[in-house]
Write a protein that holds these residues in place. Sequence first.
Motif, PDB file in Angstrom:
ATOM      1  N   ASP A 124      44.205  46.861  45.601  1.00 13.85           N
ATOM      2  CA  ASP A 124      44.009  48.181  46.209  1.00 13.85           C
ATOM      3  C   ASP A 124      44.956  48.389  47.386  1.00 13.85           C
ATOM      4  O   ASP A 124      45.023  47.544  48.286  1.00 13.85           O
ATOM      5  N   GLU A 126      46.622  50.055  50.931  1.00 12.68           N
ATOM      6  CA  GLU A 126      46.077  50.510  52.208  1.00 12.68           C
ATOM      7  C   GLU A 126      46.183  52.032  52.296  1.00 12.68           C
ATOM      8  O   GLU A 126      47.129  52.634  51.791  1.00 12.68           O
ATOM      9  N   GLU A 167      41.760  54.403  59.300  1.00 16.33           N
ATOM     10  CA  GLU A 167      40.804  53.776  58.390  1.00 16.33           C
ATOM     11  C   GLU A 167      40.466  54.629  57.168  1.00 16.33           C
ATOM     12  O   GLU A 167      40.280  54.098  56.078  1.00 16.33           O
ATOM     13  N   SER A 168      40.360  55.949  57.342  1.00 17.07           N
ATOM     14  CA  SER A 168      39.880  56.756  56.213  1.00 17.07           C
ATOM     15  C   SER A 168      40.471  58.161  56.156  1.00 17.07           C
ATOM     16  O   SER A 168      39.926  59.011  55.453  1.00 17.07           O
ATOM     17  N   ASN A 173      39.013  59.488  52.755  1.00 19.41           N
ATOM     18  CA  ASN A 173      39.127  58.359  51.843  1.00 19.41           C
ATOM     19  C   ASN A 173      38.288  57.191  52.371  1.00 19.41           C
ATOM     20  O   ASN A 173      38.794  56.273  53.012  1.00 19.41           O
ATOM     21  N   THR A 174      36.979  57.239  52.110  1.00 25.78           N
ATOM     22  CA  THR A 174      36.085  56.195  52.606  1.00 25.78           C
ATOM     23  C   THR A 174      35.853  55.081  51.581  1.00 25.78           C
ATOM     24  O   THR A 174      35.049  54.183  51.824  1.00 25.78           O
ATOM     25  N   GLY A 175      36.564  55.127  50.464  1.00 25.92           N
ATOM     26  CA  GLY A 175      36.485  54.038  49.498  1.00 25.92           C
ATOM     27  C   GLY A 175      35.856  54.472  48.187  1.00 25.92           C
ATOM     28  O   GLY A 175      34.935  55.284  48.157  1.00 25.92           O
ATOM     29  N   SER A 229      35.296  50.265  50.577  1.00 25.12           N
ATOM     30  CA  SER A 229      36.659  49.794  50.382  1.00 25.12           C
ATOM     31  C   SER A 229      36.692  48.603  49.430  1.00 25.12           C
ATOM     32  O   SER A 229      35.656  48.083  49.006  1.00 25.12           O
ATOM     33  N   ASN A 230      37.880  48.128  49.133  1.00 24.12           N
ATOM     34  CA  ASN A 230      38.042  46.977  48.251  1.00 24.12           C
ATOM     35  C   ASN A 230      37.457  45.699  48.836  1.00 24.12           C
ATOM     36  O   ASN A 230      37.176  44.752  48.097  1.00 24.12           O
ATOM     37  N   GLN A 238      35.118  52.660  58.563  1.00 24.58           N
ATOM     38  CA  GLN A 238      35.208  51.475  57.722  1.00 24.58           C
ATOM     39  C   GLN A 238      34.638  50.209  58.381  1.00 24.58           C
ATOM     40  O   GLN A 238      35.311  49.192  58.526  1.00 24.58           O
TER      41      GLN A 238
END
Length: 328
Positions: A124, A126, A167-168, A173-175, A229-230, A238
Amino acid sequence: GSARGRLKSLSASGAGPLSSEAVAAALRAEVSRDLGAEAAVREALVGLGADAPSQARRKAAADALSAAGAPSGSVDVDEALAKAAQPGRVAPAPAAVEDAIYQMSANIPSAGRLDELARLAMDDPEPNAPPPKSGVDAYRKYRKAFDRVEREYGLKPSQIIPFPAVESSFGENTGKFPLRDTLLAIRTDARGRFKPEQREQAGRDLAALTRLLAAGDLGGRRAEGIRGSNMGAIGVTQFLPSSWDAYGRSMRGGRRDPWNFGDAVLSTGNYLDQHGARRSYDQAILAYNRSEKYRRQIRQYGANVEPGVAAARGKPATPSESESPPEQ
């Protein structure tokens, strides 16, 4: 052996597929132990008194953790002290714990699915931070949260804004990874793709996720609906579940939601403050993410956004900026 040891031994490609019963038993033992350790730490700190020096408080917390059979390393002590400092924190009801364990152990993926998740987690990319203008817009929209962090923790908005940005992308994009399954994939990895410390952290986060579900501190979500996240981080800034359990705060008081922008901002300020940001902002950044590249990103974004934030602060807050940030 310990609950962590039992969960670690359930290799997705070694001992056969995981069973719901085995996962539930491991989590039940670990959560029970952790809740007992948390109560023991609180009792030990009360016995010391509010004016006890930091070193004495750390020793008391470490001794209480050890006596309860819980890990007592530096990070464990930090988190135990942070939990003890949370206002109004109470242990979840036994029925809520059992429901959370059920959520965490129902419909365990096949060994093949866990192996595939582990591969995807390794690959994944970043996230990319948005331009500084987005940071100024975030300050305007969530001004009350950023200003509260400055009052309570002494950190300027330009020192906090970079975290949701990097982070997002400010919550965009929170995962996308199913959190429970991804943590299980990392924890039971038998191919050597993850470092031992990553597997150990995944075990900590599985137990923390269970406690958070039981306490209602995940915005009302159930286990099957949580994405991260991954590596198992969640929300706008995050946090790993174990860190959210320790450092999460609520703008409204009460239950905390890592996907709520205001809660995430306040919690990030709390985390940085408890990791010495008033003494060394750089060291606090590195506590958040032990990467020099990450530290430079945070610093650069803060410098880029500072002029726009300063201009926005020179103007009176609009009614929408004065209100509590909305739920997200």
